[in-house]
Design an enzyme around this catalytic site. Structure first.
Site: not given
Length: 336
Positions: A208, A36, A17, A38, A152, A148
């Site tokens: 899946i 960044d 993004i 990387l 956030k 996670y």
């Protein structure tokens, strides 16, 4: 706040993004400082900008607060996207905590020290956890199911605290499931759509986890980036805004669309066990984004899959060369 042509910084700007955000910032005339390390991002995502001098790439870590402050010199707005992903949090929660929570604290601290005017924290719908009501507005309960998601959410709280304590102009943009060109298919960073494309184009059935009836609000990356930019230029200081397509889609339907677009309707998806702590339902309410930002997503899931598969075939003509990078169960560490 009207958009100005200015110097801006993007943490995680070599990532999926982040690099698209850099593209959009350069296109509107801004000069961009990319920070960044990387570890996830790729230099090649920015290669088309670097010769122009409009983009500076600094290989630096958001945990290195002393390095950040001078990099923010002369910057008007910071877009903070640097993160470690949900699947890494399932086997290395400490790393995810450090990067997502401590890293956000250090970026905010550096922003205040550098007298940054505007700070845009790019959060995640995972901060909500699974939907309790739909569509999920900004006021939906926050009950994350993973480290996670919790990290956030902690970043959201830190961002709001810096606004209240130091007067930093903050905006929280909360994207739902973003997909499109440059999305990761490899290793622990691989997402459903790119992983499925790699498997199908290499003649393997898509995989899946669970029954496939879990839902997501899949949002094409160009729409996500446009929403982030609008949020960054908005008057929503001290507030949050959802960025999504505003459409609930099952994983089964997404995989079926990919099979058809790849011309492999002969393949059938294989099902595995549920991913640990997987959210069951995500469907974003984007009423605030429509009303306050004038945001209107343009790409539906069918067109988005078509665009992504077309891009992928051009970017990776030799599918055999990349197929081995796809890790089927990618929330477990690769055995050494």
């Amino acid at each position: 706040m009207a958009a100005e042509r200015r110097r801006v910084a993007v943490t995680g700007g070599a990532g999926f993004i982040g690099s698209h955000l850099v593209d959009a910032l350069v296109a509107r005339g801004d000069r961009v400082v990319v920070i960044d390390n990387l570890s996830v991002g790729r230099r090649e995502n920015l290669a088309h900008h670097l010769p122009s001098g409009r983009v500076e790439l600094h290989v630096a870590d958001v945990l290195d607060g002393d390095r950040l402050t001078p990099l923010f010199d002369g910057v008007a707005t910071v877009f903070h996207l640097a993160t470690q992903c949900i699947r890494v949090s399932l086997f290395d929660p400490e790393l995810v905590h450090k990067v997502n929570t401590e890293g956000t604290l250090r970026v905010l601290t550096a922003a205040v020290a550098a007298r940054i005017r505007r700070f845009v924290y790019v959060s995640s719908s995972e901060a909500f956890g699974s939907a309790k009501t739909v569509p999920m507005s900004e006021d939906h309960p926050r009950d994350p199911t993973t480290i996670y998601g919790a990290s956030k959410l902690a970043g959201e709280h830190y961002t709001m605290a810096f606004h209240r304590t130091y007067g930093l102009e903050t905006v929280i943009a909360r994207p739902f499931n973003t997909y499109g060109p440059r999305a990761h298919f490899e290793g622990a960073y691989g997402e459903l759509i790119p992983k499925s494309v790699v498997r199908i184009l290499s003649g393997r059935p898509p995989l899946i986890f669970g029954d496939g009836e879990q839902t997501r609000d899949f949002t094409y990356v160009e729409d996500t980036v446009r929403g982030i930019l609008l949020a960054g230029d908005s008057d929503l200081v001290g507030e949050s805004v959802n960025i999504a397509r505003g459409e609930e889609v099952t994983v089964n339907r997404v995989v079926d669309l990919i099979l058809r677009e790849c011309g492999r309707a002969d393949l059938r998806a294989e099902h595995g066990p549920d991913r640990p702590a997987d959210v069951r339902r995500h469907y974003g309410d984007i009423s605030r984004a429509r009303r306050e930002l004038g945001f209107a997503p343009l790409v539906d899931i069918t067109d988005g899959i078509r665009r992504y598969v077309h891009w992928f075939r051009d970017a990776y003509p030799d599918i055999g060369a990349v197929a081995a990078q796809e890790q089927p169960v990618n929330w477990q560490p690769i055995p050494k």
